[in-house]
Design an enzyme around this catalytic site. Sequence first.
Site, PDB file in Angstrom:
ATOM      1  N   ASP A  18      -4.331  63.950  51.587  1.00 56.09           N
ATOM      2  CA  ASP A  18      -3.905  64.020  52.196  1.00 56.09           C
ATOM      3  C   ASP A  18      -4.614  64.758  53.765  1.00 56.09           C
ATOM      4  O   ASP A  18      -3.792  66.001  53.511  1.00 56.09           O
ATOM      5  CB  ASP A  18      -2.105  64.037  52.283  1.00 56.09           C
ATOM      6  CG  ASP A  18      -1.853  63.280  51.341  1.00 56.09           C
ATOM      7  OD1 ASP A  18      -2.421  61.950  51.183  1.00 56.09           O
ATOM      8  OD2 ASP A  18      -0.742  62.846  50.878  1.00 56.09           O
ATOM      9  N   ASP A 130       8.945  62.778  65.646  1.00 58.34           N
ATOM     10  CA  ASP A 130       9.557  62.349  64.129  1.00 58.34           C
ATOM     11  C   ASP A 130       8.410  61.044  63.515  1.00 58.34           C
ATOM     12  O   ASP A 130       8.674  60.974  62.064  1.00 58.34           O
ATOM     13  CB  ASP A 130      10.788  61.867  64.336  1.00 58.34           C
ATOM     14  CG  ASP A 130      11.994  63.671  65.238  1.00 58.34           C
ATOM     15  OD1 ASP A 130      11.536  64.753  64.907  1.00 58.34           O
ATOM     16  OD2 ASP A 130      12.448  62.606  65.143  1.00 58.34           O
ATOM     17  N   ASN A 131       7.574  60.650  63.973  1.00 54.23           N
ATOM     18  CA  ASN A 131       7.067  59.857  63.426  1.00 54.23           C
ATOM     19  C   ASN A 131       6.091  60.506  62.815  1.00 54.23           C
ATOM     20  O   ASN A 131       5.402  60.607  63.082  1.00 54.23           O
ATOM     21  CB  ASN A 131       6.739  58.479  64.267  1.00 54.23           C
ATOM     22  CG  ASN A 131       8.364  57.898  65.641  1.00 54.23           C
ATOM     23  OD1 ASN A 131       9.128  57.603  64.662  1.00 54.23           O
ATOM     24  ND2 ASN A 131       8.210  57.951  66.217  1.00 54.23           N
ATOM     25  N   GLN A 289      21.905  62.808  58.275  1.00 53.68           N
ATOM     26  CA  GLN A 289      21.301  61.733  58.673  1.00 53.68           C
ATOM     27  C   GLN A 289      19.537  62.623  59.119  1.00 53.68           C
ATOM     28  O   GLN A 289      18.528  62.542  59.479  1.00 53.68           O
ATOM     29  CB  GLN A 289      21.281  60.604  59.514  1.00 53.68           C
ATOM     30  CG  GLN A 289      22.316  59.675  58.774  1.00 53.68           C
ATOM     31  CD  GLN A 289      21.051  58.721  57.463  1.00 53.68           C
ATOM     32  OE1 GLN A 289      19.956  58.381  57.795  1.00 53.68           O
ATOM     33  NE2 GLN A 289      21.803  59.290  55.833  1.00 53.68           N
ATOM     34  N   ASP A 300       7.690  58.653  45.284  1.00 56.96           N
ATOM     35  CA  ASP A 300       6.921  59.981  44.307  1.00 56.96           C
ATOM     36  C   ASP A 300       7.981  60.696  44.270  1.00 56.96           C
ATOM     37  O   ASP A 300       7.364  61.126  42.981  1.00 56.96           O
ATOM     38  CB  ASP A 300       6.014  59.543  45.153  1.00 56.96           C
ATOM     39  CG  ASP A 300       4.938  58.577  45.366  1.00 56.96           C
ATOM     40  OD1 ASP A 300       5.013  57.604  44.868  1.00 56.96           O
ATOM     41  OD2 ASP A 300       3.968  59.276  46.155  1.00 56.96           O
TER      42      ASP A 300
END
Length: 345
Positions: A18, A130-131, A289, A300
């Site tokens: 990653d 935030d994406n 949230q 995972d």
Amino acid sequence: MPTPSANMLFGMGNPLLDISAVVDKDFLDKFGLKPNDQILAEDKHKALFAEIVKRNKVEYHAGGSTQNSVKIAQWMLQKPHKVATFFGCIGKDNFGEILKKKADEAHVDAHYYEQNEEPTGTCAACITGDNRSLVANLAAANCYKKEKHLDLDSNWELVEKAKVYYIAGFFLTVSPESILKVAKHASENNKIFCMNLSAPFISQFFKEPLMNVMPYVDILFGNETEAATFAKELGFETDDIAVIAHKTQNLPKENIKRQRLVVFTQGKDDTVATVGDKVTMFPVLDIDQNDIVDTNGAGDAFVGGFLSALVQEQSLEECIRAGHYAANVIIRRVGCTFPEKPDFH
């Protein structure tokens, strides 16, 4: 409860390095990416991996679904190190070396099959605000060979040492024969073999290899979307998740000493699990949230937490509690990362 020992948990899957970095909108536009998406790399994305690494701040982690889960199980257990063994295929390259180092830092006993044909698999996480736009290039992960790795005596001995086995459904696209060999070993020796539905496309396009393994599956994981697709593919004619869990539990099974356990997560809604012949709902931990940063690794993480309790032979309730805790930690952070120690009692 028994103390876990080295190589007690065995995982096999698609190892990915990653690589995450904060990028701008121009970077996304250049490679035709959406701000919040998960895609497989196409030819037009090949240059993306080199380009993202040139950026000044890049983070590397040992990734891929199964490797994430065993890494989290190890983190939950802390000691001894190397409770988890992991098999998968990488390239003989710089990214492969980084991946080995990162797996080692996570105290996972990774034994990779290394080959020259394809580079190490990578997953770029392009972060904007935030994406997170994820672009995965499986590359070497697709090149795992049973006869060149799993069948070697020194590697098979590690399989035999394990008591609990976990393989994500994604690996059905790579080496179903490797999965079957491990699954049959678990079944014949009354050990626990766990699998994950992983993604709707597995049930849709890899239904035959999936159903070949299903008779050996002691614990099946999935989320609500994967469960619905699985039910549709098998002609269950219901979208009631509890009924789907029950019908899945009753599919043919080889080792009748163990009743199959089916566990379906539903994001913020209750986790559904088969308990004996009943289906029970387990509420997840409350979270504001605003505290949710990234839900990508939640599935995972849930499995990793669950496995950490399972290798200690804890009750189903405890396994699910550990799974909920791990998922709750992971969704507060970017990527499948965690603090130094768990705060789980």
